[in-house]
Design a protein around this motif. Structure first.
Motif, short mmCIF file in Angstrom:
data_model
loop_
_atom_site.label_atom_id
_atom_site.label_comp_id
_atom_site.label_asym_id
_atom_site.label_seq_id
_atom_site.Cartn_x
_atom_site.Cartn_y
_atom_site.Cartn_z
N TYR A 65 0.85 -1.18 0.00
CA TYR A 65 0.00 0.00 0.00
C TYR A 65 0.90 1.24 0.00
O TYR A 65 1.88 1.30 0.74
N PRO A 77 -5.82 1.23 5.54
CA PRO A 77 -6.29 -0.12 5.86
C PRO A 77 -6.54 -0.27 7.35
O PRO A 77 -5.79 0.26 8.18
N VAL A 83 1.86 0.72 5.43
CA VAL A 83 1.61 1.66 4.34
C VAL A 83 2.88 2.49 4.13
O VAL A 83 3.46 3.01 5.08
N ILE A 92 -4.44 7.06 -1.31
CA ILE A 92 -3.86 5.73 -1.13
C ILE A 92 -4.20 4.82 -2.31
O ILE A 92 -5.25 4.93 -2.93
N THR A 93 -3.27 3.93 -2.62
CA THR A 93 -3.53 2.89 -3.60
C THR A 93 -2.75 1.63 -3.22
O THR A 93 -2.07 1.61 -2.18
N TRP A 94 -2.88 0.63 -4.05
CA TRP A 94 -2.21 -0.66 -3.80
C TRP A 94 -1.46 -1.08 -5.04
O TRP A 94 -1.89 -0.82 -6.16
N TYR A 193 -7.75 -4.35 -2.17
CA TYR A 193 -8.51 -3.11 -2.26
C TYR A 193 -9.66 -3.07 -1.27
O TYR A 193 -10.19 -1.99 -0.96
N ILE A 196 -9.00 -0.77 1.91
CA ILE A 196 -8.71 0.65 1.80
C ILE A 196 -9.83 1.34 1.03
O ILE A 196 -10.66 0.68 0.41
N ALA A 198 -9.65 3.11 -1.99
CA ALA A 198 -8.65 3.33 -3.04
C ALA A 198 -8.84 4.69 -3.70
O ALA A 198 -9.93 5.02 -4.18
#
Length: 260
Positions: A65, A77, A83, A92-94, A193, A196, A198
């Motif tokens: 993340y 998360p 993170v 935030i993204t993954w 995902y 979070i 996203a």
């Protein structure tokens, strides 16, 4: 529908790069996120000093993340996952295996036009995604990235049914040199995902090319059409076109930068 971004500084058929030399492509395979981040930073410094030419890094990351500058506490998360706080824009993204990640280290021409640069990244992705079989891929005005409309039914019934994002973009431009870039979901799991919010978006979904097409699509499969499309979009031979199919609120508008 909200108004479109202001006109770009450069004509659509003009290069946005400061150099006409060929772009060097480095395929790194599976590489730790922070290791790749350090490499990007070093290459960006070298590019800024004209010690190297424009370079594109092509890779995948282990599950990670990453939180951009506008990430909010509610995005994070809730399962205790680590993170990485990073110096790109967005929230935030993954990243993870099965997702194609591309980091262009490009010196932009003056005057630097960050909005046009993002639009050109999107155009390259749209071109590539349509080439592998998703003809309705396009933009949502107010949100970056590449999307599929809810009116398009995915081949795999397990795919989400709302408007859904196939590709995310998060960048940084320092002294005219770009870092970070784009990520396209290919055959990765979407499980991460679920923990979070996203990109700070809770009114749409995330999908993969494999779910949309009902067949296995690997990062290599999409890299083949993407890399020439990216080169063409930056050069202006692939002009940015209007592929907008909807409008939605910008998830980062008005938010203060989170503490880094």
């Amino acid at each position: 529908m909200s108004s479109a971004p202001r006109d770009p500084f450069f004509p659509a058929d003009a290069s946005i790069r400061s150099s006409a030399a060929p772009i060097s492509v480095r395929e790194l395979g599976l590489i730790d996120y922070e290791e790749a981040w350090r490499l990007q930073a070093e290459l960006a410094k070298q590019r800024g000093r004209d010690e190297i030419g424009d370079t594109v890094l092509v890779l995948e990351h282990p599950s990670t993340y990453t939180a951009g500058k506008r990430t909010q506490p509610s995005d994070l998360p809730q399962d205790g996952s680590t993170v990485v706080t990073v110096d790109r824009g967005g929230r935030i993204t993954w990243h993870g295996e099965g997702q194609l990640v591309v980091y262009p280290i490009i010196k932009l021409a003056d005057p630097v036009d960050v909005v046009d640069y993002v639009r050109r990244l999107e155009e390259a992705i749209i071109e590539a995604v349509r080439a592998v079989g998703v003809p309705t891929a396009g933009r949502i005005d107010g949100r970056s990235g590449v999307w599929v409309p809810h009116t398009t039914l995915a081949a795999d019934p397990a795919a989400p049914r709302r408007d859904r994002k196939l590709a995310a973009i998060g960048i940084r431009v320092t002294r005219g040199v770009t870092m970070h870039g784009l990520a396209i979901n290919c055959n990765n799991s979407l499980e991460a995902y679920e923990h979070i919010v996203a990109c700070g978006i809770d009114d749409a979904d995330v999908s993969t090319l494999s779910l949309e097409l009902g067949r296995e699509v690997t990062p290599d499969d999409i890299a083949r059409p993407l890399l020439p499309a990216l080169d063409s979009a930056l050069a202006g031979t692939l002009a940015v076109a209007d592929h907008t199919f909807a409008s939605a609120p910008d998830p980062s508008k008005g938010l203060r930068k989170a503490a880094q």
